[in-house]
Each structure stands twice: as structure tokens, then as C-alpha cells.
Design a protein around this motif. Structure first.
Motif, PDB file in Angstrom:
ATOM      1  N   LEU A 168       0.775  -1.390   0.019  1.00  0.00           N
ATOM      2  CA  LEU A 168       0.084  -0.082  -0.171  1.00  0.00           C
ATOM      3  C   LEU A 168       0.750   1.305   0.058  1.00  0.00           C
ATOM      4  N   HIS A 169       0.484   2.298  -0.841  1.00  0.00           N
ATOM      5  CA  HIS A 169       1.224   3.568  -0.977  1.00  0.00           C
ATOM      6  C   HIS A 169       0.027   4.661  -0.696  1.00  0.00           C
ATOM      7  N   GLY A 170       0.722   5.705  -0.084  1.00  0.00           N
ATOM      8  CA  GLY A 170      -0.204   6.865  -0.039  1.00  0.00           C
ATOM      9  C   GLY A 170      -0.302   7.510   1.226  1.00  0.00           C
ATOM     10  N   THR A 171      -1.155   8.443   1.520  1.00  0.00           N
ATOM     11  CA  THR A 171      -1.212   9.262   2.648  1.00  0.00           C
ATOM     12  C   THR A 171      -2.547   9.634   2.974  1.00  0.00           C
ATOM     13  N   VAL A 172      -3.194   9.344   4.298  1.00  0.00           N
ATOM     14  CA  VAL A 172      -4.513   9.579   4.761  1.00  0.00           C
ATOM     15  C   VAL A 172      -4.541  10.695   5.851  1.00  0.00           C
ATOM     16  N   THR A 173      -5.174  11.833   5.850  1.00  0.00           N
ATOM     17  CA  THR A 173      -4.994  12.865   6.918  1.00  0.00           C
ATOM     18  C   THR A 173      -6.239  12.595   7.616  1.00  0.00           C
ATOM     19  N   GLY A 174      -6.060  13.331   8.822  1.00  0.00           N
ATOM     20  CA  GLY A 174      -7.378  13.596   9.684  1.00  0.00           C
ATOM     21  C   GLY A 174      -7.963  12.157  10.364  1.00  0.00           C
ATOM     22  N   VAL A 175      -7.031  11.186  10.485  1.00  0.00           N
ATOM     23  CA  VAL A 175      -7.482  10.087  11.057  1.00  0.00           C
ATOM     24  C   VAL A 175      -7.755   9.972  12.640  1.00  0.00           C
ATOM     25  N   ALA A 176      -8.788   9.848  13.293  1.00  0.00           N
ATOM     26  CA  ALA A 176      -8.863  10.014  14.494  1.00  0.00           C
ATOM     27  C   ALA A 176      -8.288   8.689  15.304  1.00  0.00           C
ATOM     28  N   ASP A 177      -7.638   9.083  16.379  1.00  0.00           N
ATOM     29  CA  ASP A 177      -7.015   7.915  17.185  1.00  0.00           C
ATOM     30  C   ASP A 177      -6.011   7.147  16.664  1.00  0.00           C
ATOM     31  N   LEU A 211      -8.218  17.846  21.923  1.00  0.00           N
ATOM     32  CA  LEU A 211      -7.231  17.198  22.471  1.00  0.00           C
ATOM     33  C   LEU A 211      -7.352  15.824  23.040  1.00  0.00           C
ATOM     34  N   THR A 212      -8.702  15.600  23.172  1.00  0.00           N
ATOM     35  CA  THR A 212      -8.988  14.410  23.888  1.00  0.00           C
ATOM     36  C   THR A 212      -9.307  13.354  22.763  1.00  0.00           C
ATOM     37  N   ARG A 213      -9.444  13.838  21.340  1.00  0.00           N
ATOM     38  CA  ARG A 213      -9.720  12.659  20.366  1.00  0.00           C
ATOM     39  C   ARG A 213      -8.813  13.289  19.083  1.00  0.00           C
ATOM     40  N   PRO A 214      -7.544  13.108  19.426  1.00  0.00           N
ATOM     41  CA  PRO A 214      -6.507  13.742  18.350  1.00  0.00           C
ATOM     42  C   PRO A 214      -6.291  12.819  17.041  1.00  0.00           C
ATOM     43  N   VAL A 215      -6.276  13.719  15.942  1.00  0.00           N
ATOM     44  CA  VAL A 215      -5.988  13.160  14.546  1.00  0.00           C
ATOM     45  C   VAL A 215      -4.774  13.000  14.252  1.00  0.00           C
ATOM     46  N   ALA A 216      -4.491  12.359  13.169  1.00  0.00           N
ATOM     47  CA  ALA A 216      -3.006  12.050  12.660  1.00  0.00           C
ATOM     48  C   ALA A 216      -3.111  11.816  11.128  1.00  0.00           C
ATOM     49  N   ALA A 217      -1.918  12.081  10.496  1.00  0.00           N
ATOM     50  CA  ALA A 217      -1.811  11.534   9.071  1.00  0.00           C
ATOM     51  C   ALA A 217      -0.984  10.400   9.299  1.00  0.00           C
ATOM     52  N   VAL A 218      -1.778   9.421   8.318  1.00  0.00           N
ATOM     53  CA  VAL A 218      -1.021   8.139   8.133  1.00  0.00           C
ATOM     54  C   VAL A 218      -0.402   8.082   6.558  1.00  0.00           C
TER      55      VAL A 218
END
Length: 363
Positions: A149-158, A192-199
Motif C-alpha cells: 500500500l502506498h499513499g497518505t490519509v489525513t485527519g485519522v482519529a485515534d 485534544l481528547t480525540r487527536p487526529v493524525a496523518a497516516v
């Protein structure tokens, strides 16, 4: 046989509520949440273990034959109400609801094994789709190329606390990816209690689970529908806490809550929270019975976000100076309410989705 939704809480649901509230009262006070946020590691793993392993709540939506509790969305909704009241920093919605629902839409041993692990609470899952994505929305696909798998997904919670990521790919399949094989970069988040991240997936190996489209749609629909119960918990806490404060706070030697203008504001807010309870309960019941689900979920989310935000804003204003401070928990409620307002689709997106379902096309 009546087809009307049952909006009342059963005795079992009230008993579940009492048990969850007792645990949160003991292990998830506002001071605990505030202290954890300041460490930069908001997820409360000890609380998650108590909820998931100790009480078995991670497997509520999983059939008993597959290692879960065999309950319904109604029970999960009660849990989310209580988690919303406490703004609990645990991945219940993202793992025990959204990721679990995606796996329930998949057949095969790989999905079954992973589902049992999520039900046990020892494994946390996250659907690699931006938190803002509404049911029926199309997330940017990740490429499946040369067996990886190749790619970026933004705004993924937890994503930061997940052990496994469920990734929809451009070949139409849903893949399981070990979080250790991805690069997870935390992003700035209002809540801040449900942070998001880029994968970021750069040649990450994936295990095929099933078809992505029905799995993602089912997961996001359940997430949106049960999010309304979390928003109900937030709004109910904000109203109750504000009423309590205004009864105790005195001005001109009388309780502030006795002033006519404030009574009117609280009465209006109470009505909105009551209506929100009906909408949230209807969505949970529809998800549990499979009857009128799309309409019930769209109605709940079209109504829930504005009410939860308004309840939190009123709480902040009516607490006066102390509501503006970092030490008072009302800001946690407001930030979660604002973040929830764009989670799994905005109120406007759900109104747009609702219109054709009930033959109310825009001119």
C-alpha cells in the motif's frame, strides 16, 4: 406489530449506564483529563483497559459467536452518552464502533480473527479515513501496487493509539495494516481528547479483509449515528452543570438562576436537549433494528451538532469568568462539541443527504 422506534431506555440499558458512570466518576474526573492533556499523551490506556477488558464494552457490537457481547447499537449508544459526559479520552467510537462495524461487513478468517481481537479490547483499530468523511463519502484511495500500500490519509482519529489500521485501497478492497508498518504523524487538533493524525503508507504490507465500499459505508453510518449519542451526553452535561452552577452562584443576594432572562435561556436549551435525545435514540434504535437507518442517522446528525455546540457555548457564557479558565472542564466540552460538529459529516452535509430520502428536493 408496531414499527415505531422505542426511544425509552430499558432496565438493562439504565443498569449499563449506572455501571459506566460509576467507573468514569472514579477513573475519569475532569482533573484527570486536564492533567493528561498537558502531558501530550491524552489517551487514557488504563481507563480503556477498564472499559474494554474489565467491562467488556469493546465487544458490545460483536456477536457472541465471534468473541463479543452480542449487544446492539442501543447499548453502545448508552456507553457513548456517558463517555461524552466525561469527554473521556478513549478510542471507543473509533475502535469499538467504526472499525468494528467495518470488520462486521467483511467475511473470512482474517476479518474474524481481527474482530475478536478488537472485541477483547487488547487490540485497538482505526479506519484509515479522515474523521470529517460523511457516510457515502468517498475517501481518497490509497494505492495497492506490487503487493503493498502506498499513499497518505489525513485527519485519522485515534490513529496514534491504534494497533491496526483498516485501509480502503484503489483496487476496491479493505486491507488491515499493522500500525508499526505505517508512519503516523500527529496533527494539530482542537479537541485534544480525540487527536487526529496523518497516516503515511510507503510500501506497507496489507492483509485483504473484504470489499471496501460497503464496509466503509457501514462503518461511517454507524459512527455518525452513534456520534449523536456522544453529542447528547455532552449537551446534557453542559445543561446540568450550568443549572447547578446558577443555583449556587448568587448576585444581589439571590441565586443567579432565578433571573427571568436566564430561566428563558435554560428552558430553551432544555427543550433542544430533549429533542436531541429523541433524535439520538431514534438513530441508535434504527441502527439496532435496521429499519429506516439512513433517514434516522441523517436526522440525528443534522440536529445534534448545532445543539451540542450551543449547549457548550451557553455553559461557557453562563459560568462567567470561571468558564473561561483552563482549569474548568467546560472548555473540554466545547472543544469536543466543535470537533464533533464536523465528524462523519457536517450538519449541512447530512441535511443534503436527507432531502432526497424524504422527497424534499431543493429548488
Amino acid at each position: 406489530m408496531s414499527t415505531e422506534p422505542d426511544l425509552l431506555y430499558s432496565e438493562e440499558e439504565e443498569a449499563l449506564r449506572a455501571a459506566v458512570r460509576d467507573l468514569l466518576t472514579d477513573q475519569c474526573t475532569a482533573a484527570d483529563v486536564l492533567a493528561r492533556i498537558e502531558t501530550g499523551a491524552p489517551h487514557d490506556t488504563a481507563l480503556w483497559k477498564s472499559l474494554a477488558e474489565g467491562m467488556g464494552l469493546a465487544g458490545l457490537l460483536v456477536p457472541e459467536a465471534r468473541g463479543g457481547q452480542g449487544a446492539t447499537h442501543r447499548e453502545a449508544a448508552v456507553v457513548l452518552e456517558e463517555l461524552g459526559r466525561s469527554v473521556a479520552p478513549v478510542p471507543y467510537l473509533t475502535s469499538a464502533v467504526v472499525a468494528t462495524e467495518a470488520l462486521l461487513a467483511c467475511a473470512g478468517d482474517e476479518a474474524g480473527d481481527l474482530l475478536a481481537r478488537l472485541a477483547s479490547g487488547r487490540t485497538v483499530g482505526a479506519l484509515a479515513v479522515g474523521l470529517h468523511t460523511a457516510p457515502g463519502g468517498t475517501p481518497p484511495p490509497v494505492r495497492w501496487q506490487d503487493g503493498a500500500l502506498h499513499g497518505t490519509v489525513t485527519g485519522v482519529a485515534d490513529a496514534a493509539v491504534a494497533d491496526v489500521l483498516l485501509v480502503p485501497a484503489d483496487d476496491g478492497a479493505l486491507y488491515a495494516v499493522d500500525a508499526a508498518d505505517a508512519t503516523v504523524t500527529p496533527a494539530s487538533s482542537l479537541d485534544l481528547t480525540r487527536p487526529v493524525a496523518a497516516v503515511v503508507l510507503d510500501g506497507a504490507p496489507g492483509r485483504r479483509l473484504g470489499d471496501a465500499r460497503p464496509a466503509v459505508r457501514r462503518a461511517l453510518r454507524a459512527g455518525a449515528g452513534l456520534l449523536a449519542s456522544e453529542q447528547l451526553g455532552l449537551a446534557d452535561w453542559a445543561l446540568s452543570e450550568t443549572v447547578r452552577h446558577l443555583k449556587e452562584r448568587k448576585q444581589f443576594n439571590r441565586p443567579v438562576g432565578g433571573f427571568q432572562a436566564l430561566k428563558h435561556r435554560l428552558a430553551q436549551l432544555w427543550l433542544e436537549v430533549v429533542h436531541l435525545r429523541a433524535a439520538a435514540r431514534s438513530a441508535a434504535d434504527a441502527l439496532a433494528t435496521g429499519t429506516g437507518t439512513d433517514v434516522a442517522v441523517a436526522v440525528a446528525q443534522a440536529y445534534a451538532a448545532p445543539v451540542a455546540v450551543r449547549a457548550a457555548e451557553e455553559a461557557l457564557q453562563l459560568h462567567g469568568g470561571i468558564g473561561m479558565t483552563w482549569e474548568h472542564p467546560v472548555h473540554l466540552c466545547l472543544k469536543r462539541a466543535k470537533a464533533d460538529a464536523i465528524a462523519y459529516g457536517t450538519a449541512g452535509a447530512h441535511r443534503t443527504a436527507l432531502a432526497p430520502l424524504v422527497d424534499l428536493q431543493a429548488p
